[in-house]
Design a protein around this motif. Structure first.
Motif, short mmCIF file in Angstrom:
data_model
loop_
_atom_site.label_atom_id
_atom_site.label_comp_id
_atom_site.label_asym_id
_atom_site.label_seq_id
_atom_site.Cartn_x
_atom_site.Cartn_y
_atom_site.Cartn_z
N ARG A 45 10.65 -1.47 4.70
CA ARG A 45 10.63 -0.04 4.98
C ARG A 45 9.55 0.66 4.15
NH1 ARG A 45 15.89 3.98 4.27
NH2 ARG A 45 14.89 5.89 4.98
N PHE A 46 9.43 0.27 2.89
CA PHE A 46 8.43 0.87 2.01
C PHE A 46 7.02 0.60 2.54
CE2 PHE A 46 5.28 0.21 -1.34
CZ PHE A 46 5.28 1.46 -1.94
N TRP A 47 6.73 -0.67 2.86
CA TRP A 47 5.37 -1.03 3.28
C TRP A 47 5.02 -0.43 4.63
CZ3 TRP A 47 2.43 -2.20 -0.47
CH2 TRP A 47 2.94 -2.89 -1.58
N ASP A 48 6.00 -0.33 5.52
CA ASP A 48 5.75 0.33 6.80
C ASP A 48 5.40 1.80 6.58
OD1 ASP A 48 6.25 -2.00 8.15
OD2 ASP A 48 8.29 -1.46 8.78
N ALA A 49 6.16 2.45 5.71
CA ALA A 49 5.92 3.88 5.43
C ALA A 49 4.56 4.09 4.77
CB ALA A 49 7.04 4.43 4.54
N LEU A 50 4.21 3.21 3.83
CA LEU A 50 2.91 3.35 3.16
C LEU A 50 1.77 3.17 4.16
CD1 LEU A 50 1.86 3.76 0.20
CD2 LEU A 50 1.36 1.32 0.19
N GLY A 51 1.89 2.17 5.02
CA GLY A 51 0.86 1.95 6.03
C GLY A 51 0.72 3.14 6.97
N GLN A 52 1.84 3.72 7.37
CA GLN A 52 1.81 4.87 8.29
C GLN A 52 1.19 6.09 7.64
OE1 GLN A 52 5.93 5.25 9.40
NE2 GLN A 52 5.93 3.33 10.58
N THR A 53 1.52 6.34 6.37
CA THR A 53 0.96 7.53 5.69
C THR A 53 -0.53 7.36 5.42
OG1 THR A 53 1.68 6.66 3.53
CG2 THR A 53 3.15 8.22 4.64
N PHE A 54 -0.95 6.15 5.10
CA PHE A 54 -2.39 5.90 4.90
C PHE A 54 -3.13 6.09 6.22
CE2 PHE A 54 -3.40 3.48 0.79
CZ PHE A 54 -2.40 4.11 0.09
N LYS A 55 -2.56 5.60 7.32
CA LYS A 55 -3.19 5.75 8.63
C LYS A 55 -3.29 7.22 9.02
CE LYS A 55 -2.78 4.21 13.44
NZ LYS A 55 -1.99 3.42 14.41
N ALA A 56 -2.20 7.97 8.79
CA ALA A 56 -2.20 9.40 9.12
C ALA A 56 -3.25 10.15 8.30
CB ALA A 56 -0.81 9.99 8.86
N THR A 57 -3.41 9.77 7.03
CA THR A 57 -4.41 10.42 6.17
C THR A 57 -5.82 10.14 6.68
OG1 THR A 57 -2.96 10.25 4.24
CG2 THR A 57 -5.30 10.59 3.82
N SER A 58 -6.06 8.92 7.13
CA SER A 58 -7.37 8.56 7.69
C SER A 58 -7.67 9.41 8.92
CB SER A 58 -7.37 7.07 8.06
OG SER A 58 -8.61 6.70 8.62
N GLN A 59 -6.67 9.62 9.77
CA GLN A 59 -6.84 10.44 10.97
C GLN A 59 -7.12 11.90 10.62
OE1 GLN A 59 -3.14 9.57 12.93
NE2 GLN A 59 -3.92 7.71 13.95
N GLU A 60 -6.43 12.41 9.61
CA GLU A 60 -6.66 13.81 9.20
C GLU A 60 -8.06 13.98 8.61
OE1 GLU A 60 -4.86 16.28 10.00
OE2 GLU A 60 -3.26 15.04 10.82
N ALA A 61 -8.54 12.96 7.90
CA ALA A 61 -9.90 13.02 7.35
C ALA A 61 -10.92 13.09 8.50
CB ALA A 61 -10.17 11.80 6.48
N THR A 62 -10.68 12.32 9.56
CA THR A 62 -11.58 12.34 10.72
C THR A 62 -11.58 13.71 11.38
OG1 THR A 62 -11.10 9.99 11.10
CG2 THR A 62 -12.11 11.21 12.91
N LYS A 63 -10.39 14.28 11.58
CA LYS A 63 -10.28 15.60 12.21
C LYS A 63 -10.99 16.67 11.38
CE LYS A 63 -6.08 16.73 13.42
NZ LYS A 63 -4.59 16.77 13.34
#
Length: 358
Positions: A45-63
């Motif tokens: 659960r921890f690693w899934d959440a970390l991966g999701q938050t890192f991915k979301a941050t990458s998308q926000e940086a692009t936007k």
């Protein structure tokens, strides 16, 4: 009427607030410590959440980067929304990091913290780059900053998943640095012959050229056991890395703590090797070499002692621990013998003046 350019500049004001908020998050991540959660830790659960938050941050940086790459620039309201989305993404990353309990291992926690810090630092840099870029233009710096955030966010998939894997990664990094230092010194020994060896000694001065640029015969005798200590450092890290890979476990708090102890002391090998290597270059200060060699020998023996008493050292592994301990002692004894005279002068206790004053 507003001055020309005042509207676009005002549209960026939320970015200044965002930069301040991100700096506050960065300070908390660097200084703060995760706590022990009341609920049982669920690794997947921890690693899934970390991966999701890192991915979301990458998308926000692009936007964010795209919004300020071409006209028309976002309105104040749109910029406010972009800033809030970035801030929320970063806060989510930090929150997941804080959910990693201390009991999972200090080595693992440090690597997750470093990855989290890099993501936050990258987003701060991107925000600053946009603030400093001329209006309605996409600079090379902005492209580089955006790419840096992407790279930092991609680290989540490469992070070790438990403390055993984290310690393996840390030991491998230490071994790489020590290998480089050893190769550099071996190269220096090959290249560092006496440049005046084919010239007779000057009859008046009694020596050849500038001896600050090469090793004397006495120096070269001392170099042998020093190189022996550096090679023992490489062998020690290689062997410890091997047993941690083969036998290391992170199933209990005791095993996790033993692995952290190994990583902590092994982390001292590389700087100790560097200090010894630097003192070995001409003009050699033999006392400094002896002191740095003693420091390295002490670190190596601690690594071997901790290894021997930990769960990674099975009875079948004790032979090389004993062998390397003997190799460290052997080389250190040689160094002491070669520097005995100079050490007796500088390291002997000062004699007090026994004469009374009149």
């Amino acid at each position: 009427m507003e001055p020309a350019g005042a509207g676009p500049r005002r549209a960026r004001e939320p970015l200044r607030d965002l930069r301040g908020a991100l700096r506050a998050v960065l300070a908390r991540v660097r200084e703060g410590e995760p706590g022990e959660g009341r609920e049982p830790f669920e690794p997947q659960r921890f690693w899934d959440a970390l991966g999701q938050t890192f991915k979301a941050t990458s998308q926000e940086a692009t936007k964010l980067s795209l919004a300020f790459s071409r006209p028309p620039l976002p309105s104040v309201e749109d910029c406010q929304k972009l800033s809030e989305d970035v801030q929320n993404a970063i806060l989510a990353v930090a929150t997941v990091y804080y959910s990693l309990p201390k009991g999972q291992g200090t080595t693992l926690r440090k690597m997750v913290r470093d990855a989290t810090t890099e993501v936050v630092e990258g987003m701060i840099q991107l925000t600053e780059t946009i603030l400093n870029t001329p209006l309605e233009s996409l600079s090379q710096e902005q492209l580089i900053s955006t790419g840096s955030v992407w790279e930092a966010c991609e680290q989540a998939s490469n992070l070790p998943r438990d403390n055993q894997a984290a310690v393996v990664s840390a030991l491998a990094a230490c071994l790489g640095v020590v290998k480089d230092a050893l190769e550099e010194m071996e190269h220096a020994l090959v290249e560092g012959r006496d440049p005046y060896s084919d010239i007779m000694e000057d009859e008046e001065l009694g020596f050849r050229g500038n001896r600050d640029t090469y090793w004397s015969e006495a120096d070269r005798k001392l170099l042998g056991p020093c190189m022996g200590l550096m090679k023992a450092s490489k062998a020690c890290l290689k062997k410890v890395l091997g047993v941690v890979k083969a036998h290391g476990k992170a199933d209990s708090s005791e095993q996790i703590a033993q692995l952290d102890d190994l990583a902590d002391i092994a982390n001292e090998i590389s700087p100790s090797v560097d200090e010894l290597a630097l003192s070995m270059y001409p003009p050699m200060n033999q006392l400094a070499v002896r002191l740095n060699a003693a420091k390295l020998a002490s670190v190596l023996k601690k690594v071997l002692e901790i290894t021997k008493t930990s769960h990674v050292c099975l009875p079948s592994e004790e032979g090389w621990v004993q062998f390397l301990t003997g190799a460290v002692d052997h080389n250190m004894d040689k160094i002491k013998n070669f520097t005995q005279v100079i050490a007796s002068v500088f390291l002997a206790p000062k004699r007090e003046n026994t004469f009374s004053r009149n």
